[in-house]
Design a protein around this motif. Structure first.
Motif, PDB file in Angstrom:
ATOM      1  N   SER A  97     -39.085   3.917  20.975  1.00 38.71           N
ATOM      2  CA  SER A  97     -40.434   3.879  21.549  1.00 38.71           C
ATOM      3  C   SER A  97     -41.330   2.911  20.796  1.00 38.71           C
ATOM      4  O   SER A  97     -42.057   2.109  21.393  1.00 38.71           O
ATOM      5  N   VAL A 104     -42.593  11.534  24.041  1.00 35.32           N
ATOM      6  CA  VAL A 104     -41.819  11.862  22.857  1.00 35.32           C
ATOM      7  C   VAL A 104     -42.710  12.714  21.967  1.00 35.32           C
ATOM      8  O   VAL A 104     -43.824  12.321  21.643  1.00 35.32           O
ATOM      9  N   ARG A 140     -46.282  11.375  15.180  1.00 36.97           N
ATOM     10  CA  ARG A 140     -46.993  11.525  16.450  1.00 36.97           C
ATOM     11  C   ARG A 140     -48.245  10.656  16.484  1.00 36.97           C
ATOM     12  O   ARG A 140     -48.525   9.979  17.472  1.00 36.97           O
ATOM     13  N   PRO A 154     -42.463  14.235  18.549  1.00 41.45           N
ATOM     14  CA  PRO A 154     -41.854  14.493  17.249  1.00 41.45           C
ATOM     15  C   PRO A 154     -42.586  15.586  16.493  1.00 41.45           C
ATOM     16  O   PRO A 154     -43.800  15.767  16.647  1.00 41.45           O
ATOM     17  N   THR A 198     -37.839   7.970  18.999  1.00 43.23           N
ATOM     18  CA  THR A 198     -39.109   7.544  18.394  1.00 43.23           C
ATOM     19  C   THR A 198     -39.021   6.110  17.896  1.00 43.23           C
ATOM     20  O   THR A 198     -39.978   5.330  18.056  1.00 43.23           O
ATOM     21  N   LEU A 207     -47.342   6.970  16.882  1.00 41.93           N
ATOM     22  CA  LEU A 207     -46.977   6.617  18.247  1.00 41.93           C
ATOM     23  C   LEU A 207     -48.206   6.480  19.145  1.00 41.93           C
ATOM     24  O   LEU A 207     -48.268   5.586  19.996  1.00 41.93           O
TER      25      LEU A 207
END
Length: 321
Positions: A176, A120, A128, A122, A173, A131
């Motif tokens: 995730s 993913v 980011r 973003p 997101t 994550l």
């Protein structure tokens, strides 16, 4: 007691075949093993149905029972054919779509996301970085249980793929983050409880269930991730209202939680756990998920799961043919 008679007779016929195996008159082949295990799965499902509704669907049980009667005195070749018939009878449409017996396969093969979904990406740099940080935390979470090797990554790939099949996909997101941190609270559960290989006491079950609240509270306090926190808080809820912690009904459960609930269970039944050393085949796992559609799992999510599994196996078959 007469209500249990059909199940008792059913079990006796399976035991007759297993007696032939123990006497070495029949080989316990992969086909026969799968037939026996699927038959036992079906008995469990019918037993639960009987307890809830005091009725049993006898037609399928009687068909399988007669196949085992014939199998007892069959030649090895005929026994294989009859075992395959048992699997087709119990597997339904999935026995036509999926391999009856998998050879050198791993359920994780069916859990990998399409290449475009594996990362993913973003636009927001802070998201980011979040994550990436959450992924590092998830690896620590995986390390607390010997049966969770690479679990977070596998679940993430599975959920992103399943999300792709939903009519209304969840924000990738948020999903995730929920997947990576949904068991953060398990880090606070004593290891002797988490890895216990026998039945949990009521107090131990309560301790395990607390992980949902802990995970939710941690994630909810991080800016931007409130939707992920709600997915986490609801991922043990059930459409029939028998989940926890709030006993929500189907319409109250968010789609992300429905996806995570199914993925979490699929991983659990296709991998070894502390309380059992065996794992289900892809066919048995798919059938079990479908057995609880509408009760433990959302019906639309199960339908999306079915299509995902069929498509993945179809692609696998095409690539190897």
């Amino acid at each position: 007691m007469c209500l249990l008679d059909p199940l008792s007779e059913y079990m006796h016929r399976i035991e007759d075949v297993m007696s032939e195996v123990r006497a070495q008159r029949l080989a316990f082949t992969s086909m026969l093993k799968e037939a026996v295990l699927m038959s036992l799965d079906q008995m469990r499902t019918e037993s639960e149905t009987m307890l809830e509704a005091t009725e049993i669907q006898l037609t399928s049980l009687q068909t399988v029972q007669q196949l085992f009667v014939r199998m007892k005195d069959a030649s090895p070749m005929d026994a294989e054919i009859l075992a395959a018939e048992v699997i087709r009878e119990l597997g339904g449409e999935f026995a036509e779509e999926l391999p009856i017996v998998e050879k050198k396969s791993d359920p994780k093969e069916y859990q990998q996301a399409p290449q475009e979904q594996q990362c993913v990406s973003p636009e927001n740099e802070n998201i980011r970085k979040d994550l990436l940080f959450f992924r590092s935390i998830s690896q620590r979470i995986d390390s607390i249980c010997p049966y969770w090797d690479a679990r977070s990554g596998i679940l993430l790939e599975f959920c992103l793929r399943l999300n792709h099949y939903l009519d209304t996909p969840v924000d990738a997101t948020q999903l995730s983050t929920a997947v990576l941190l949904h068991d953060l609270g398990m880090s606070f559960v004593p290891r002797e409880i988490l890895n216990k290989n026998s039945k949990l006491s009521p107090l131990e079950e309560k301790e395990i269930k607390r992980h949902v609240d802990v995970s939710y509270e941690w994630v909810f306090r991080i800016p931007h991730w409130q939707d992920a926190a709600e997915i986490i808080y609801q991922h043990h809820e059930r459409p029939d209202g028998n989940g926890y912690p709030r006993q929500l009904g189907s319409e109250q459960i968010c789609n992300g939680a429905k996806v995570l609930a199914l993925a979490d269970t699929f991983f659990a039944i296709t991998n070894e756990r502390a309380d059992r050393s065996y794992k289900r085949s892809l066919l048995r796992a798919t059938k079990e998920i479908n057995s609880y559609a509408g009760s433990q799992f959302d019906m639309d999510t199960v339908l999306a799961f079915n299509q995902m599994i069929k498509d993945q196996y179809s692609k696998k078959s095409t690539s190897t043919s």
